[in-house]
Design an enzyme around this catalytic site. Structure first.
Site, mmCIF file in Angstrom:
data_model
loop_
_atom_site.group_PDB
_atom_site.id
_atom_site.type_symbol
_atom_site.label_atom_id
_atom_site.label_comp_id
_atom_site.label_asym_id
_atom_site.label_seq_id
_atom_site.Cartn_x
_atom_site.Cartn_y
_atom_site.Cartn_z
ATOM 1 N N ALA A 1 0.861 -1.178 0.000
ATOM 2 C CA ALA A 1 0.000 0.000 0.000
ATOM 3 C C ALA A 1 0.898 1.229 0.000
ATOM 4 O O ALA A 1 1.912 1.252 0.696
ATOM 5 C CB ALA A 1 -0.870 0.003 1.242
ATOM 6 N N LYS A 2 0.528 2.221 -0.795
ATOM 7 C CA LYS A 2 1.252 3.500 -0.690
ATOM 8 C C LYS A 2 0.567 4.265 0.439
ATOM 9 O O LYS A 2 -0.135 5.256 0.227
ATOM 10 C CB LYS A 2 1.239 4.258 -2.020
ATOM 11 C CG LYS A 2 2.360 5.288 -2.114
ATOM 12 C CD LYS A 2 2.537 5.785 -3.528
ATOM 13 C CE LYS A 2 3.329 7.077 -3.569
ATOM 14 N NZ LYS A 2 4.705 7.001 -3.101
ATOM 15 N N ALA A 3 0.728 3.678 1.618
ATOM 16 C CA ALA A 3 0.031 4.173 2.808
ATOM 17 C C ALA A 3 0.856 5.271 3.460
ATOM 18 O O ALA A 3 2.081 5.178 3.534
ATOM 19 C CB ALA A 3 -0.173 3.029 3.794
#
Ligand code: PMP
Length: 306
Positions: A158-160
């Site tokens: 995830a590009k969290a």
């Protein structure tokens, strides 16, 4: 940062300086949100196009899904908003685009199911992330003392927003120690990725980059692998240990912001000839051909704003 005129917030365009949130916005306190980093380039014919807009927007929605956030806009709505934002801001020379999905004001405490989901999209002109000189001569890199958050504790694909604490600690340590960028290992000691980019080496003409076992599924990495194969190179996806880097012929980073950035030194070991290597240079110029619309094969990945 060069300020632009307008920012898109939940479907409306607001003045750059009015794009504010409440101090009790959930994401500010607990760190759950998702971002993208997308780039638009001035193309060879004088127009401007966003590269792989759909892929980035899909990843934003997927990152949000992974972190239990339902984005209240469709992929198409978000794609259209990004095009319109660049048009309204007249960012015809190219831009960095930063969509953000965040939890807003109204709920405190960790359980976020009832927290409002907000989306903003900002865009501005941004030069070479690791400097113009780094693009030509290569950058100096340090392997971070911290490892990348393991898959048992985080969601690396995830590009969290939350993942960037890990990246930020590594980057700060590297820069304060006099380096340009940090390289993070996974919890088994294999190279995962840089603080905001993917990693490649070249050995005996073969290009090697780690699988995305503990890293973002990078859009630029995929583009560069396709390009390398077009140019006839063998590309291996396998794990890399730190000492293999030291004896590599070439090394480089890939990412939307870093594009293709050569690495000239890692942990005080000179890589290859200590300058941008020949294969790196070919991939770098090939990448710019793609994003600037000079490579027909990749034309379908360009969304023109004018
Ligand atoms: N890893 C991390 C941690 C990043 O922040 C980025 C930049 N988005 C990358 C890799 C490269 O990904 P992409 O090529 O999709 O920009």
């Amino acid at each position: 940062m060069t300020e632009a005129k307008l920012i898109w917030m939940d479907g409306k365009f607001v003045d750059w300086h009015d794009a504010k949130v409440h101090v009790l916005s959930h994401t500010l306190h607990y760190g759950n949100g998702a971002i993208e980093g997308t780039k638009a380039y001035k193309t060879h014919d004088g127009r401007c196009a966003i590269f792989k807009l759909k892929e980035h927007t899909k990843r934003l929605i997927n990152s949000s899904k992974m972190t239990l956030i339902e984005v209240p806009f469709t992929e198409k709505e978000l794609c259209d908003a990004q095009v319109e934002l660049l048009q309204k801001n007249e960012l015809n020379e190219g831009a960095y685009i930063r969509p953000l999905v965040y939890l807003g004001y109204g709920v405190m405490g960790l359980y976020h199911k009832e927290a409002p989901v907000n989306v903003s999209i900002s865009a501005w002109e941004w030069g070479a992330y690791l400097g113009e000189e780094g693009m030509k001569k290569g950058v100096r890199v340090k392997i971070a003392s911290m490892t990348r958050t393991p898959n048992t504790s985080g969601m690396g694909k995830a590009k969290a927003v939350a993942n960037y604490l890990n990246s930020q600690m590594a980057k700060f340590e590297a820069v304060e120690a006099g380096y340009d960028e940090a390289l993070l290992r996974d919890d088994q000691g294999y190279i995962a990725e840089a603080s905001g980019a993917c990693f490649f080496i070249v050995r005996d003409g073969v290009i090697v980059t780690p699988p995305n076992d503990n890293s973002l599924e990078s859009i630029t990495q995929a583009t560069v692998i396709d390009l390398a194969k077009d140019l006839g190179y063998i590309v291996e996806r396998r794990r890399i240990t730190r000492e293999e880097i030291y004896i590599a012929d070439e090394a480089f980073f890939t990412g939307t912001a870093v594009e293709v950035t050569p690495i000239r030194e890692v942990d005080c070991r000179v890589i290859g000839a200590g300058e941008r290597g020949p294969i790196t240079e070919k991939l770098q110029s090939g990448y710019f051909d793609i994003v600037q619309g000079r490579n027909e094969k990749y034309a379908k990945h360009l969304t023109y704003i004018n």
